[in-house]
Write a protein that holds these residues in place. Structure first.
Motif, PDB file in Angstrom:
ATOM      1  N   ASP A  22       0.809  -1.201   0.111  1.00 20.31           N
ATOM      2  CA  ASP A  22       0.047   0.008   0.050  1.00 20.31           C
ATOM      3  C   ASP A  22       0.964   1.468  -0.098  1.00 20.31           C
ATOM      4  OD1 ASP A  22      -1.779   2.110   0.567  1.00 20.31           O
ATOM      5  OD2 ASP A  22      -2.671   1.127   1.966  1.00 20.31           O
ATOM      6  N   MET A  23       0.806   2.012  -1.156  1.00 19.81           N
ATOM      7  CA  MET A  23       1.829   2.957  -1.445  1.00 19.81           C
ATOM      8  C   MET A  23       1.664   4.328  -1.299  1.00 19.81           C
ATOM      9  SD  MET A  23       4.934   2.039  -2.229  1.00 19.81           S
ATOM     10  CE  MET A  23       5.403   3.437  -3.421  1.00 19.81           C
ATOM     11  N   GLN A  24      -0.105   4.642  -0.582  1.00 22.75           N
ATOM     12  CA  GLN A  24      -0.453   6.064   0.323  1.00 22.75           C
ATOM     13  C   GLN A  24       0.300   6.458   0.913  1.00 22.75           C
ATOM     14  OE1 GLN A  24      -4.284   5.228   2.281  1.00 22.75           O
ATOM     15  NE2 GLN A  24      -4.934   6.836   1.934  1.00 22.75           N
ATOM     16  N   LYS A  25       0.461   7.886   0.598  1.00 20.67           N
ATOM     17  CA  LYS A  25       1.345   8.775   1.322  1.00 20.67           C
ATOM     18  C   LYS A  25       2.515   8.708   0.910  1.00 20.67           C
ATOM     19  CE  LYS A  25      -1.749  11.061   3.231  1.00 20.67           C
ATOM     20  NZ  LYS A  25      -2.628  11.948   2.454  1.00 20.67           N
ATOM     21  N   LYS A  26       3.231   7.729  -0.211  1.00 22.97           N
ATOM     22  CA  LYS A  26       4.728   6.949  -0.136  1.00 22.97           C
ATOM     23  C   LYS A  26       4.951   7.522  -2.034  1.00 22.97           C
ATOM     24  CE  LYS A  26       5.483   5.514   3.612  1.00 22.97           C
ATOM     25  NZ  LYS A  26       6.814   5.377   4.502  1.00 22.97           N
ATOM     26  N   ALA A  27       5.650   7.711  -2.357  1.00 21.99           N
ATOM     27  CA  ALA A  27       6.447   8.226  -3.759  1.00 21.99           C
ATOM     28  C   ALA A  27       7.812   7.636  -3.731  1.00 21.99           C
ATOM     29  CB  ALA A  27       6.937   9.685  -3.357  1.00 21.99           C
ATOM     30  N   PHE A  28       8.016   7.089  -5.523  1.00 23.10           N
ATOM     31  CA  PHE A  28       9.472   6.898  -6.221  1.00 23.10           C
ATOM     32  C   PHE A  28      10.499   7.331  -5.921  1.00 23.10           C
ATOM     33  CE2 PHE A  28       6.848   3.141  -7.006  1.00 23.10           C
ATOM     34  CZ  PHE A  28       7.016   1.812  -6.631  1.00 23.10           C
ATOM     35  N   VAL A  29      11.216   7.687  -5.784  1.00 25.17           N
ATOM     36  CA  VAL A  29      11.955   8.815  -5.368  1.00 25.17           C
ATOM     37  C   VAL A  29      13.310   8.147  -6.377  1.00 25.17           C
ATOM     38  CG1 VAL A  29      13.824  10.631  -3.964  1.00 25.17           C
ATOM     39  CG2 VAL A  29      11.713   9.598  -2.830  1.00 25.17           C
ATOM     40  N   PHE A  30      13.561   9.015  -7.192  1.00 29.05           N
ATOM     41  CA  PHE A  30      14.616   8.744  -7.779  1.00 29.05           C
ATOM     42  C   PHE A  30      16.154  10.073  -7.798  1.00 29.05           C
ATOM     43  CE2 PHE A  30      11.368   6.769  -9.664  1.00 29.05           C
ATOM     44  CZ  PHE A  30      11.406   5.743 -10.900  1.00 29.05           C
ATOM     45  N   PRO A  31      16.903  10.009  -7.023  1.00 29.27           N
ATOM     46  CA  PRO A  31      17.376  11.013  -6.855  1.00 29.27           C
ATOM     47  C   PRO A  31      18.839  12.208  -7.275  1.00 29.27           C
ATOM     48  CG  PRO A  31      18.692   8.668  -5.416  1.00 29.27           C
ATOM     49  CD  PRO A  31      17.341   8.798  -6.282  1.00 29.27           C
ATOM     50  N   ILE A  32      19.194  10.429  -8.650  1.00 29.44           N
ATOM     51  CA  ILE A  32      20.321  10.725  -9.370  1.00 29.44           C
ATOM     52  C   ILE A  32      19.819  10.683 -10.854  1.00 29.44           C
ATOM     53  CG2 ILE A  32      21.803  10.469  -8.010  1.00 29.44           C
ATOM     54  CD1 ILE A  32      22.087   7.554  -9.024  1.00 29.44           C
ATOM     55  N   GLU A  33      20.174  11.316 -11.786  1.00 33.24           N
ATOM     56  CA  GLU A  33      19.899  11.095 -13.438  1.00 33.24           C
ATOM     57  C   GLU A  33      20.745   9.481 -13.423  1.00 33.24           C
ATOM     58  OE1 GLU A  33      22.121  12.894 -16.218  1.00 33.24           O
ATOM     59  OE2 GLU A  33      20.406  13.744 -16.495  1.00 33.24           O
ATOM     60  N   SER A  34      20.087   8.342 -14.409  1.00 31.64           N
ATOM     61  CA  SER A  34      20.159   7.076 -14.663  1.00 31.64           C
ATOM     62  C   SER A  34      20.030   6.451 -15.500  1.00 31.64           C
ATOM     63  CB  SER A  34      20.968   6.378 -13.481  1.00 31.64           C
ATOM     64  OG  SER A  34      21.232   5.287 -12.938  1.00 31.64           O
ATOM     65  N   ASP A  35      20.673   5.155 -15.868  1.00 33.61           N
ATOM     66  CA  ASP A  35      19.791   4.707 -17.051  1.00 33.61           C
ATOM     67  C   ASP A  35      19.631   3.039 -16.502  1.00 33.61           C
ATOM     68  OD1 ASP A  35      22.501   3.643 -17.340  1.00 33.61           O
ATOM     69  OD2 ASP A  35      22.609   4.021 -20.086  1.00 33.61           O
ATOM     70  N   LYS A  36      20.001   2.766 -14.993  1.00 37.31           N
ATOM     71  CA  LYS A  36      19.869   2.174 -14.623  1.00 37.31           C
ATOM     72  C   LYS A  36      19.307   1.990 -13.508  1.00 37.31           C
ATOM     73  CE  LYS A  36      24.798   0.340 -15.816  1.00 37.31           C
ATOM     74  NZ  LYS A  36      24.821   1.137 -17.039  1.00 37.31           N
ATOM     75  N   SER A  37      18.219   3.349 -13.017  1.00 39.97           N
ATOM     76  CA  SER A  37      17.157   2.911 -12.256  1.00 39.97           C
ATOM     77  C   SER A  37      15.909   3.570 -12.502  1.00 39.97           C
ATOM     78  CB  SER A  37      17.819   4.759 -10.953  1.00 39.97           C
ATOM     79  OG  SER A  37      19.200   4.553 -10.453  1.00 39.97           O
ATOM     80  N   PHE A  38      15.255   2.278 -11.875  1.00 39.60           N
ATOM     81  CA  PHE A  38      14.086   1.871 -12.750  1.00 39.60           C
ATOM     82  C   PHE A  38      13.000   1.276 -11.994  1.00 39.60           C
ATOM     83  CE2 PHE A  38      15.995  -1.242 -14.785  1.00 39.60           C
ATOM     84  CZ  PHE A  38      15.084  -1.866 -15.041  1.00 39.60           C
ATOM     85  N   VAL A  39      11.595   1.339 -11.826  1.00 38.28           N
ATOM     86  CA  VAL A  39      10.596   0.725 -11.003  1.00 38.28           C
ATOM     87  C   VAL A  39       9.881   0.209 -12.230  1.00 38.28           C
ATOM     88  CG1 VAL A  39       8.258   0.993  -9.811  1.00 38.28           C
ATOM     89  CG2 VAL A  39      10.874   2.286  -9.577  1.00 38.28           C
TER      90      VAL A  39
END
Length: 223
Positions: A22-39
């Motif tokens: 349950d992701m209510q009140k949550k967020a995915f955070v991508f802190p850096i520029e990258s081609d290897k970070s994803f959901v």
């Protein structure tokens, strides 16, 4: 500690492990520029689509182009795509065809987006913070394919891959929901205002996902 509890801890501790939350009140955070970070998001249903609505909220300081939502099939990498094209312009793609929308710009503030499309008319809509942009039409009669790879943080130039660092998201993304029908204006405004409206393809409150690279789940910064 019993074996079942130990197994559970091992599974959730693995990098890239499949999670349901349950992701209510949550967020995915991508802190850096990258081609290897994803959901990767896993749909509750996998079927061809004659209509859809996708809603999400993004908080970023990026001024370059970036992907907000990428839905690819093996036949078409831009089956559904929401993309920041340039300042004040977003593109919505269906079946590899693109529609461009001029939008108001907001500096350093979270922005809520909804996109919708229906095959019968080809009408495609973009809503920004509960306000509709001028709608247009594309891919009338088309059917969005099943068996999709759904990615946040990157644009898929091939199925589940071929990412470009210069199109990656840096920032927060949350409240990602998808329906297999077009929401009404009243329903879109309800979603924008944070009211519960159960989604049947992707449901943020029952989200199945897998995170790769530098991605973190944190409390959302918006109220």
């Amino acid at each position: 500690m019993d074996k079942l509890s130990l197994c559970f801890l091992v599974v959730i501790g693995l990098p890239g492990a499949f999670l349901q939350s349950d992701m209510q009140k949550k967020a995915f955070v991508f802190p850096i520029e990258s081609d290897k970070s994803f959901v990767t998001l896993f749909a509750q249903v996998q079927k061809p689509l004659k209509a859809f609505t996708v809603c999400l909220r993004v908080y970023t300081a990026l001024t370059r182009p970036y992907s907000l939502f990428s839905y690819a099939t093996r036949a078409q990498s831009n089956e559904i795509l929401l993309f920041k094209y340039r300042s004040g312009v977003y593109s919505v793609s269906v079946g590899g065809s693109d529609a461009y929308f001029k939008t108001p710009e907001k500096s350093y503030a979270p922005v809520h987006f909804c996109i919708s499309w229906e095959s019968s008319s080809g009408i495609v809509e973009l809503w920004v913070d509960g306000r509709p942009m001028v709608r247009t039409s594309l891919k009338k009669g088309y059917t969005v394919g099943a068996g999709a790879s759904i990615i946040l943080g990157q644009e898929q130039d091939s199925f589940a891959g071929n990412f470009d660092t210069n199109q990656s998201l840096v920032g927060d993304i949350g409240e990602v929901n998808m329906w297999d029908f077009v929401l009404s204006p009243v329903e879109i405004n309800s979603v924008y205002n944070g009211k519960a409206f159960s989604a049947n393809v992707l449901n943020w409150q029952e989200l199945k996902y897998e995170a790769q690279g530098e991605v973190f789940v944190k409390n959302q910064l918006w109220i």
